[in-house]
Design a protein around this motif. Structure first.
Motif, short mmCIF file in Angstrom:
data_model
loop_
_atom_site.label_atom_id
_atom_site.label_comp_id
_atom_site.label_asym_id
_atom_site.label_seq_id
_atom_site.Cartn_x
_atom_site.Cartn_y
_atom_site.Cartn_z
N ARG A 107 0.84 -1.19 0.00
CA ARG A 107 0.00 0.00 0.00
C ARG A 107 0.87 1.24 0.00
NH1 ARG A 107 -4.10 1.11 4.92
NH2 ARG A 107 -2.10 1.23 5.99
N LEU A 108 0.49 2.20 -0.82
CA LEU A 108 1.17 3.50 -0.85
C LEU A 108 0.14 4.58 -0.55
CD1 LEU A 108 3.53 3.39 -3.97
CD2 LEU A 108 4.21 3.66 -1.59
N ARG A 109 0.44 5.41 0.44
CA ARG A 109 -0.45 6.51 0.83
C ARG A 109 0.24 7.81 0.46
NH1 ARG A 109 -0.31 4.88 6.90
NH2 ARG A 109 1.85 4.86 6.22
N ILE A 110 -0.33 8.49 -0.52
CA ILE A 110 0.32 9.65 -1.12
C ILE A 110 -0.47 10.91 -0.80
CG2 ILE A 110 1.11 10.67 -3.29
CD1 ILE A 110 0.85 7.75 -4.43
N GLY A 111 0.22 11.93 -0.35
CA GLY A 111 -0.39 13.23 -0.16
C GLY A 111 0.11 14.18 -1.25
N ALA A 112 -0.76 15.05 -1.72
CA ALA A 112 -0.36 15.98 -2.77
C ALA A 112 -1.18 17.26 -2.68
CB ALA A 112 -0.52 15.37 -4.16
N LEU A 113 -0.54 18.36 -2.97
CA LEU A 113 -1.27 19.61 -3.06
C LEU A 113 -2.24 19.56 -4.24
CD1 LEU A 113 1.64 22.15 -2.52
CD2 LEU A 113 -0.17 21.62 -0.91
N PRO A 114 -3.43 20.15 -4.11
CA PRO A 114 -4.37 20.15 -5.24
C PRO A 114 -3.76 20.77 -6.50
CG PRO A 114 -5.47 20.87 -3.23
CD PRO A 114 -4.00 20.79 -2.91
N SER A 115 -2.90 21.77 -6.34
CA SER A 115 -2.29 22.42 -7.50
C SER A 115 -1.18 21.60 -8.13
CB SER A 115 -1.75 23.80 -7.09
OG SER A 115 -0.76 23.67 -6.07
N VAL A 116 -0.70 20.59 -7.42
CA VAL A 116 0.41 19.76 -7.89
C VAL A 116 -0.07 18.42 -8.44
CG1 VAL A 116 2.46 18.48 -7.12
CG2 VAL A 116 2.11 20.86 -6.39
N ALA A 117 -1.08 17.85 -7.80
CA ALA A 117 -1.51 16.49 -8.11
C ALA A 117 -1.84 16.25 -9.58
CB ALA A 117 -2.71 16.12 -7.23
N GLN A 136 -1.73 -1.19 -3.81
CA GLN A 136 -2.90 -0.35 -3.51
C GLN A 136 -2.43 1.08 -3.30
OE1 GLN A 136 -4.87 -0.05 0.49
NE2 GLN A 136 -6.43 -1.29 -0.52
N VAL A 137 -3.02 2.02 -4.03
CA VAL A 137 -2.61 3.43 -3.96
C VAL A 137 -3.76 4.26 -3.40
CG1 VAL A 137 -1.84 5.44 -5.26
CG2 VAL A 137 -1.02 3.15 -5.90
N LEU A 138 -3.46 5.05 -2.38
CA LEU A 138 -4.42 5.98 -1.81
C LEU A 138 -3.85 7.39 -1.97
CD1 LEU A 138 -4.28 3.26 0.17
CD2 LEU A 138 -6.13 4.47 1.30
N VAL A 139 -4.61 8.28 -2.57
CA VAL A 139 -4.17 9.65 -2.80
C VAL A 139 -5.04 10.60 -1.99
CG1 VAL A 139 -3.82 11.48 -4.50
CG2 VAL A 139 -3.33 9.11 -5.13
N GLU A 155 0.58 8.80 8.67
CA GLU A 155 -0.62 8.49 7.90
C GLU A 155 -0.35 8.51 6.40
OE1 GLU A 155 -3.54 11.34 9.64
OE2 GLU A 155 -4.69 9.49 9.93
N LEU A 156 0.73 9.14 5.99
CA LEU A 156 1.11 9.20 4.58
C LEU A 156 2.54 8.69 4.43
CD1 LEU A 156 -0.28 12.74 3.65
CD2 LEU A 156 -1.31 10.52 3.07
N ASP A 157 2.84 8.09 3.27
CA ASP A 157 4.18 7.60 3.00
C ASP A 157 5.06 8.65 2.34
OD1 ASP A 157 3.75 4.87 3.91
OD2 ASP A 157 2.42 4.68 2.18
N LEU A 158 4.45 9.55 1.61
CA LEU A 158 5.19 10.66 0.99
C LEU A 158 4.20 11.75 0.62
CD1 LEU A 158 4.84 10.74 -2.40
CD2 LEU A 158 6.15 8.65 -2.19
N VAL A 159 4.73 12.95 0.44
CA VAL A 159 3.92 14.09 0.05
C VAL A 159 4.58 14.80 -1.11
CG1 VAL A 159 3.16 16.41 0.75
CG2 VAL A 159 2.82 14.47 2.30
N ALA A 160 3.81 15.13 -2.12
CA ALA A 160 4.26 16.00 -3.20
C ALA A 160 3.75 17.40 -2.86
CB ALA A 160 3.71 15.54 -4.55
N GLY A 161 4.64 18.22 -2.35
CA GLY A 161 4.21 19.52 -1.85
C GLY A 161 5.32 20.54 -1.85
N ARG A 162 5.28 21.41 -0.84
CA ARG A 162 6.22 22.52 -0.79
C ARG A 162 6.88 22.59 0.59
NH1 ARG A 162 4.46 25.23 -5.44
NH2 ARG A 162 2.24 24.99 -5.84
N MET A 163 8.01 23.24 0.63
CA MET A 163 8.68 23.49 1.90
C MET A 163 7.76 24.31 2.79
SD MET A 163 11.95 22.41 2.29
CE MET A 163 12.94 23.66 3.11
#
Length: 319
Positions: A107-117, A136-139, A155-163
Motif C-alpha cells: 500500500r502507498l499513501r500519497i499526499g499531494a497539493l491540489p495544485s500539484v496532483a 494499492q494506492v491511496l491519494v 498516515e502518509l508515505d510521501l507528500v508532493a508539496g512545498r517546503m
C-alpha cells in the motif's frame, strides 16, 4: 537520568505508543478515542501516563478545550518518531509471519497539493501500475500544513508539496523536483485573452484564488503588493480545481494559480494564460518524506517515477 530511562522502559507499553500515534493522526482526543475504540477519558489517562513516564509534556492542548490538540512539543515529536518505528516494525513482523503463499498487500499513501496532483501524479501512477499491478494506492489532497501533519504522524508515505516553516519540517526531508510560476488563467475567448492586460485591468474581473494560509494565496498577494495593488475581498476562494475550472469556463473570471494546476486545460486550449508578467513568483515543488521512515520497494519505485515526472514539469515550466 539512567534511572529515569529505566523507569520509562519498564513502564511503557504498546497501548501508550498506539495512543500517542492516534492522537498525532487525529489531532483530537475524542477522535483518537474513536480510532482506538476507547473512551475519551481512557485516552486522556493513557496520554497522561505516558507523559509521566517520559517526564515531560508531549502535546499542547488546544485553547478551546483539552480535547483539541494544537501540536506536539519537541519531546513529543521525538517520541512520536520512535513510536512510529516501533509500530511499523511490529506490522512488518506480522507480515513476515504470514504463510509464504499468502499475498501481502502493498500500500502507498500519497499526499499531494491540489495544485500539484493533476500534473505530477497521473503519469507516474500509470507507470507504477504497469510495474507493480497489485499495489494499492491511496491519494489524499489538501493544504500543505495538513499534509505535513499527516506525513509526520505516519498516515502518509510521501507528500508532493512545498517546503514549510522550519517547525513544520522537523523530522521531514525535502527533495526539489521543479519550480513553477504563478500564472493568470481565463477561458478561451475571454475579453483579456490575446491582449497584454495590466494587473489593474485583471482586478476588474471576477477572481478565483486559493484560500488563506496557502502558498499560492501568499504569492498572489505578494505579486499584487509588489505592483502597489491589493487583492479584492470578494474573490472566490477554493482549493478544488474542478470548481475553479468550471467557474472559468462559465464566466469571465480570472484564476491566479500555479501553472501545474492548469496545464491540461492550457494544452487543450480550453483555458488560456493571460499575458501578465509574473516573474519572481516561482515556487519549488518537491517530495517530502519522513527522515526516519523505512524504505519500501513500492515507495522507492514511485519516488523514481515522480522524479521523472518532475523533470518533465520543469521543462514545461521553462517554456
Amino acid at each position: 537520568m539512567a534511572a529515569k530511562s529505566e523507569a520509562f522502559l519498564r513502564g511503557v507499553q504498546l497501548r501508550h505508543l498506539r495512543c500517542l500515534v492516534a492522537v498525532a493522526q487525529e489531532r483530537h482526543l475524542a477522535r483518537a478515542a474513536e480510532r482506538l475504540a476507547l473512551s475519551q477519558p481512557a485516552v486522556s489517562k493513557t496520554l497522561a501516563e505516558l507523559e509521566a513516564l517520559a517526564g515531560a509534556r508531549l502535546v499542547e492542548r488546544g485553547s478551546a478545550g483539552r480535547r483539541g490538540i494544537q501540536g506536539f512539543t519537541v519531546a513529543g515529536e521525538q517520541l512520536l518518531a520512535h513510536a512510529l518505528r516501533v509500530l511499523e516494525a511490529l506490522d512488518a513482523s506480522a507480515q513476515a509471519l504470514m504463510p509464504a503463499s499468502g499475498l501481502r498487500l502493498q500500500r502507498l499513501r500519497i499526499g499531494a497539493l491540489p495544485s500539484v496532483a493533476p500534473s505530477l501524479l497521473p503519469g507516474a501512477l500509470a507507470r507504477l501500475r504497469e510495474r507493480l499491478p497489485l499495489v494499492q494506492v491511496l491519494v489524499q489532497t489538501g493544504a500543505n500544513a495538513l499534509l505535513l501533519d499527516a506525513l509526520r504522524a505516519g498516515e502518509l508515505d510521501l507528500v508532493a508539496g512545498r517546503m514549510s516553516d522550519p517547525q513544520l519540517m522537523a523530522g521531514l526531508t525535502f527533495e526539489l523536483l521543479y519550480t513553477e510560476p504563478l500564472v493568470l488563467v481565463a477561458r478561451a475567448g475571454h475579453p483579456l485573452a490575446g491582449a497584454a492586460p495590466s494587473a489593474q485591468e485583471v482586478l476588474g474581473y471576477p477572481l478565483v484564488i486559493y484560500g488563506e494560509g496557502t502558498i499560492p494565496r501568499h504569492h498572489t498577494e505578494s505579486f499584487l503588493s509588489g505592483l502597489g495593488l491589493r487583492l479584492p475581498a470578494h474573490g472566490t476562494q477554493t482549493l478544488d480545481l474542478s470548481v475553479a475550472r468550471a467557474l472559468l469556463l462559465r464566466s469571465d473570471a480570472v484564476w491566479f494559480t500555479p501553472i501545474g494546476a492548469a496545464l491540461d486545460d492550457l494544452a487543450s486550449g480550453q483555458l488560456v494564460r493571460l499575458a501578465v508578467d509574473t516573474a519572481g513568483t516561482e515556487e519549488p515543488v518537491g517530495l517530502l518524506l519522513r527522515s526516519d521512515a523505512e524504505p519500501s520497494p513500492a515507495r522507492q519505485a514511485l519516488i523514481a517515477l515522480l522524479r521523472e515526472s518532475g523533470a518533465d514539469q520543469s521543462r514545461v515550466a521553462r517554456r
